[in-house]
Design an enzyme around this catalytic site. Structure first.
Site, PDB file in Angstrom:
ATOM      1  N   ARG A   5     -11.911 -10.406  -9.825  1.00  0.00           N
ATOM      2  CA  ARG A   5     -12.550 -10.121 -11.119  1.00  0.00           C
ATOM      3  C   ARG A   5     -11.558  -9.358 -11.983  1.00  0.00           C
ATOM      4  O   ARG A   5     -10.461  -9.018 -11.552  1.00  0.00           O
ATOM      5  CB  ARG A   5     -13.803  -9.254 -10.909  1.00  0.00           C
ATOM      6  CG  ARG A   5     -13.498  -7.987 -10.110  1.00  0.00           C
ATOM      7  CD  ARG A   5     -14.670  -7.039 -10.052  1.00  0.00           C
ATOM      8  NE  ARG A   5     -14.523  -5.999  -9.054  1.00  0.00           N
ATOM      9  CZ  ARG A   5     -13.792  -4.907  -9.177  1.00  0.00           C
ATOM     10  NH1 ARG A   5     -13.091  -4.714 -10.273  1.00  0.00           N
ATOM     11  NH2 ARG A   5     -13.735  -4.005  -8.219  1.00  0.00           N
ATOM     12  N   ASN A  64      -9.333  -8.165  -5.423  1.00  0.00           N
ATOM     13  CA  ASN A  64     -10.521  -8.075  -6.259  1.00  0.00           C
ATOM     14  C   ASN A  64     -10.565  -9.306  -7.156  1.00  0.00           C
ATOM     15  O   ASN A  64      -9.677  -9.513  -7.994  1.00  0.00           O
ATOM     16  CB  ASN A  64     -10.500  -6.801  -7.096  1.00  0.00           C
ATOM     17  CG  ASN A  64     -10.753  -5.579  -6.240  1.00  0.00           C
ATOM     18  OD1 ASN A  64     -11.740  -5.502  -5.523  1.00  0.00           O
ATOM     19  ND2 ASN A  64      -9.841  -4.623  -6.287  1.00  0.00           N
ATOM     20  N   GLU A  94      -6.635  -5.593  -0.184  1.00  0.00           N
ATOM     21  CA  GLU A  94      -7.745  -6.453  -0.571  1.00  0.00           C
ATOM     22  C   GLU A  94      -7.383  -7.171  -1.859  1.00  0.00           C
ATOM     23  O   GLU A  94      -6.412  -6.821  -2.537  1.00  0.00           O
ATOM     24  CB  GLU A  94      -9.032  -5.647  -0.777  1.00  0.00           C
ATOM     25  CG  GLU A  94      -8.940  -4.622  -1.902  1.00  0.00           C
ATOM     26  CD  GLU A  94     -10.173  -3.752  -1.997  1.00  0.00           C
ATOM     27  OE1 GLU A  94     -11.079  -3.931  -1.175  1.00  0.00           O
ATOM     28  OE2 GLU A  94     -10.220  -2.901  -2.892  1.00  0.00           O
ATOM     29  N   HIS A 121     -12.278   8.296  -2.845  1.00  0.00           N
ATOM     30  CA  HIS A 121     -11.802   6.917  -2.774  1.00  0.00           C
ATOM     31  C   HIS A 121     -12.073   6.140  -4.057  1.00  0.00           C
ATOM     32  O   HIS A 121     -12.038   4.906  -4.059  1.00  0.00           O
ATOM     33  CB  HIS A 121     -12.416   6.174  -1.579  1.00  0.00           C
ATOM     34  CG  HIS A 121     -12.155   6.837  -0.269  1.00  0.00           C
ATOM     35  ND1 HIS A 121     -10.899   6.933   0.292  1.00  0.00           N
ATOM     36  CD2 HIS A 121     -12.987   7.463   0.602  1.00  0.00           C
ATOM     37  CE1 HIS A 121     -10.967   7.568   1.436  1.00  0.00           C
ATOM     38  NE2 HIS A 121     -12.220   7.904   1.651  1.00  0.00           N
ATOM     39  N   GLU A 174      -4.420  -5.806  -4.192  1.00  0.00           N
ATOM     40  CA  GLU A 174      -4.175  -4.385  -3.993  1.00  0.00           C
ATOM     41  C   GLU A 174      -3.399  -4.148  -2.703  1.00  0.00           C
ATOM     42  O   GLU A 174      -3.660  -4.784  -1.684  1.00  0.00           O
ATOM     43  CB  GLU A 174      -5.504  -3.622  -3.966  1.00  0.00           C
ATOM     44  CG  GLU A 174      -6.347  -3.881  -5.210  1.00  0.00           C
ATOM     45  CD  GLU A 174      -7.404  -2.817  -5.434  1.00  0.00           C
ATOM     46  OE1 GLU A 174      -7.444  -1.840  -4.673  1.00  0.00           O
ATOM     47  OE2 GLU A 174      -8.186  -2.977  -6.385  1.00  0.00           O
ATOM     48  N   LYS A 232     -13.478  -8.365   3.167  1.00  0.00           N
ATOM     49  CA  LYS A 232     -12.173  -7.756   3.414  1.00  0.00           C
ATOM     50  C   LYS A 232     -11.616  -8.195   4.768  1.00  0.00           C
ATOM     51  O   LYS A 232     -10.411  -8.393   4.920  1.00  0.00           O
ATOM     52  CB  LYS A 232     -12.289  -6.234   3.341  1.00  0.00           C
ATOM     53  CG  LYS A 232     -12.505  -5.703   1.925  1.00  0.00           C
ATOM     54  CD  LYS A 232     -12.556  -4.189   1.933  1.00  0.00           C
ATOM     55  CE  LYS A 232     -12.567  -3.635   0.514  1.00  0.00           C
ATOM     56  NZ  LYS A 232     -13.706  -4.093  -0.276  1.00  0.00           N
ATOM     57  N   GLU A 249      -9.468   0.797   9.938  1.00  0.00           N
ATOM     58  CA  GLU A 249      -8.007   0.735   9.854  1.00  0.00           C
ATOM     59  C   GLU A 249      -7.387   2.104  10.112  1.00  0.00           C
ATOM     60  O   GLU A 249      -8.047   3.143   9.917  1.00  0.00           O
ATOM     61  CB  GLU A 249      -7.562   0.284   8.460  1.00  0.00           C
ATOM     62  CG  GLU A 249      -7.935  -1.119   8.097  1.00  0.00           C
ATOM     63  CD  GLU A 249      -7.462  -1.478   6.696  1.00  0.00           C
ATOM     64  OE1 GLU A 249      -7.269  -2.673   6.439  1.00  0.00           O
ATOM     65  OE2 GLU A 249      -7.295  -0.567   5.862  1.00  0.00           O
TER      66      GLU A 249
END
Length: 661
Positions: A292, A290, A288, A235, A275, A116, A200
């Site tokens: 996949r 992903n 980020e 989360h 995202e 990330k 963050e």
């Protein structure tokens, strides 16, 4: 197109990939651990290979065993699903080195986006807006805390190589940072083998919106619109929908272009998701990528009419993307609910045990149906502590969001799971909140709606008892002969027959009374409540019940003296109490026991420590998540009965407390 592929995963995603492969005429190979020897995904594939013991570290995370299985069975390619090795650049490269196709992006793309921190640096150089924070390489705890103090609280600590809510904590105060960091690092190491984190600023009331992207080996890229994944607990996503409510065409085009730019910057091939954190005013920040297929891909399939797994297979075999951006369009609205084995009223503690009942809503096959269930379990299967707690995904489609929402509510009411705790009723309460109904979405929706969500909403006592009575009377009637003296219908020559049932109703003791008047209807009484009662069996576990003149259908599932009653708008657990059984009233207030099978991560106290009720005493790990155990009462630690690293079963005693001197 490939002739045979190996699916390097388990559960519903393995079943999902196998379904598309079968439709395309591609043979499939499953891999399985000892815990999954008879699992649904094993039977969904044409062949299956054992790869090790139950623990993922000894099976699904061992790339060399998966590669050996692919080579031994003649598979040409490996589909990684999601989780496990799906975003492992080393595994992707090992596939290519072994002469196999990795059905996913190149290893270089995974590596670029796998961290990330590195991904954020890449996006920053590309001009994509980022949330203020520290994304660098220094991982010294005092340095990270200084960075958090500089950013200002609340902050979010997030595993650099992570996803799915693993290794993530929100920290409200500087004095809590150190403990939260240590917990994140342990969880990140256990889940991803990498303890690096980033820090963050925590954006208040953010929406979580992601863009589905696809690239091919010919340099073509498209986005397949967005999904709103804002409703989360711990989360982790609970509900996802597409398209995102309130998304303007201009903002969709802007975010889509940014997502494609991100994919293009790393030479991406295959399915991926970019995202974003989106503020209420509309400003968005890269979070980020992903690399996949996502758990929530079915809602994109529902609004586009496409099969994303088919696209993955075609792109991986060298074909160009089937459609261009101009040929893609949104039709209707889709919502997905993640159905998990967990207890929302106990801080979402994962649940394990058998699926004694597993009845799906109608029209649940993988198709263009408005109701779809993606699942990797069957009735009678065991939910294991070794893997993720998700049982299934319930997906609905409608021409409008309101109609999709109504279909989801009805489908949740028709989804009957007994034998262990699930979040079905909790999800139903979420979608009935005013916030969700009006699409007032953000990642804190569950916290904002606590009053409505975390109060149990069982069936009304009289209705729950009506379900019990219907099932008992039907079972008794089916177990007797034609001999009139053996009948249990309550007939008397004169007067009335009255029966008493001592019960536990959703954990509370109560006595129900059933009165049968000679030649007349039944009268059901529960506490101060009473009503006329009639029941007709539609099936052994389904009844047409009339209570005080009102008719409805109840499903009642029985396991010896345990009953679960389901109505379209709620459910209840009812236990018959044997009056001859000796009830234990001992209270284990001085014992701390494991709530589920798992591994002891840390003991936070030592013998002789004085603790107060609610103090953290131990940390265990199960289903890829850490769980903090707290003191049941004030006391002094008198004995430690386990050590860090121990595997403990459910109910195992971890430590004992003595009274304060």
């Amino acid at each position: 197109m490939f002739n045979k592929i190996l699916i390097a995963n388990r559960g519903e995603i393995a079943c999902r990939v196998a379904a598309t492969a079968r439709r395309l005429g591609v043979r499939t190979v499953a891999v399985y651990s000892d815990a999954d020897a008879n699992a649904a995904h094993v039977h969904a594939c044409d062949e299956a290979v054992r790869i090790g013991p139950a623990s993922p570290r000894e099976s699904y995370l061992l790339g060399e065993r998966i590669l050996a299985a692919a080579q031994a069975t003649g598979a040409q390619a490996i589909h990684p699903g999601y989780g496990f090795l799906s975003e492992n650049a080393g595994f992707a490269k090992a596939c290519v080195d072994a002469g196999l196709v990795f059905i996913g992006p190149p290893a270089s793309s995974i590596a670029a986006m796998g961290s990330k921190s590195a991904a954020k640096a890449l996006m920053e150089s590309a001009g994509v807006p980022l949330v203020p924070g520290y994304h660098g390489d220094c991982q010294e705890s005092t340095f990270l805390q200084a960075e958090a103090d500089f950013i200002g609280y609340p902050v979010l600590i997030k595993a650099s190589a992570g996803g799915g809510g693993k290794g993530m904590r929100t920290v409200q105060r500087s004095e809590d940072f150190s403990a939260a960091l240590a917990s994140c690092q342990r969880e990140a190491t256990a889940s991803f083998g990498d303890d690096r984190v980033l820090v963050e600023r925590y954006v208040t009331r953010p929406r979580h919106i992601e863009i589905q992207v696809f690239g091919d080996s010919h340099g073509n890229y498209v986005h397949l619109f967005e999904r709103d994944c804002s409703v989360q607990r711990r989360h982790q996503k609970v509900l996802e929908e597409a398209p995102a409510p309130g998304m303007s065409p201009e903002r969709r085009a802007e975010m889509g272009a940014a997502a494609i730019a991100a994919a293009r910057s790393v030479g991406y091939v295959g399915a991926g998701t970019v995202e974003f954190i989106v503020e209420q005013g509309g400003s968005f920040y890269f979070m980020e990528m992903n690399t996949r297929l996502q758990v929530e891909h079915p809602v994109t399939e529902a609004i586009t009419g496409l099969d994303l797994v088919e696209w993955q297979l075609r792109v991986a075999s060298g074909e160009p993307l089937p459609l261009t951006q101009d040929q893609l369009a949104i039709k209707g609205h889709a919502i997905e609910a993640r159905i998990c084995a967990e207890n929302p009223l106990q801080q979402f503690l994962p649940a394990t045990g058998p699926l004694r009942t597993y009845r799906l809503p109608t029209s649940s096959s993988f198709s263009a149906s408005p109701v779809r269930v993606d699942s990797g379990v069957r009735e009678g299967d065991e939910i294991s502590p070794h893997y993720d707690s998700m049982i299934a995904k319930l997906i609905v489609w409608g021409p409008t969001r309101d109609q999709a929402l109504a279909r989801l509510d009805a489908a949740l009411g028709d989804l009957h799971i007994s034998g262990l705790h699930t979040n079905v009723a909790f999800v139903q309460r979420i979608i009935r909140t005013l916030s969700f109904q009006q699409a007032d979405l953000d990642t804190a929706l569950i916290e904002r709606e606590q009053a409505a969500l975390f109060s149990p909403t069982p069936l009304a006592p009289l209705l729950a008892v009506a379900g019990l009575a219907a099932r008992l009377l039907n079972d008794e009637a089916s177990s007797v002969t034609a001999d009139p003296w053996s009948q249990r219908d309550g007939w008397r020559l004169h007067g009335a027959a009255r029966r008493a049932w001592p019960l536990m109703l959703d954990g509370s003791p109560i006595t129900a009374w059933l009165t049968c008047q000679c030649g007349g209807p039944y009268l059901l009484q529960c506490g101060e409540l009473h009503a006329s009662f009639e029941a007709k069996a539609l099936a052994p576990d389904r009844f047409d019940v009339t209570l005080a003149g009102q008719r409805l259908t109840l499903a009642v599932y029985r396991d010896r003296d345990h009953f679960e009653v389901f109505a379209p708008y709620g459910q209840a657990k009812v236990n018959l109490i044997d009056p001859l059984a000796q009830a234990s009233t001992a209270h284990a207030g001085g014992r701390l026991t494991a709530l589920m099978p798992g591994r002891v991560v840390a003991l936070l106290v030592k013998v002789g420590d004085t603790v107060k009720a609610g103090d953290a005493l131990a940390v265990t790990e199960a289903m890829k998540m850490e769980h903090t155990m707290t003191a049941p009462r004030d006391g002094v630690v008198s004995e430690l009965l386990c050590a860090p690293g121990d595997q403990v079963p459910e109910g195992a005693e971890l430590l004992r407390l003595a009274e304060k001197p």
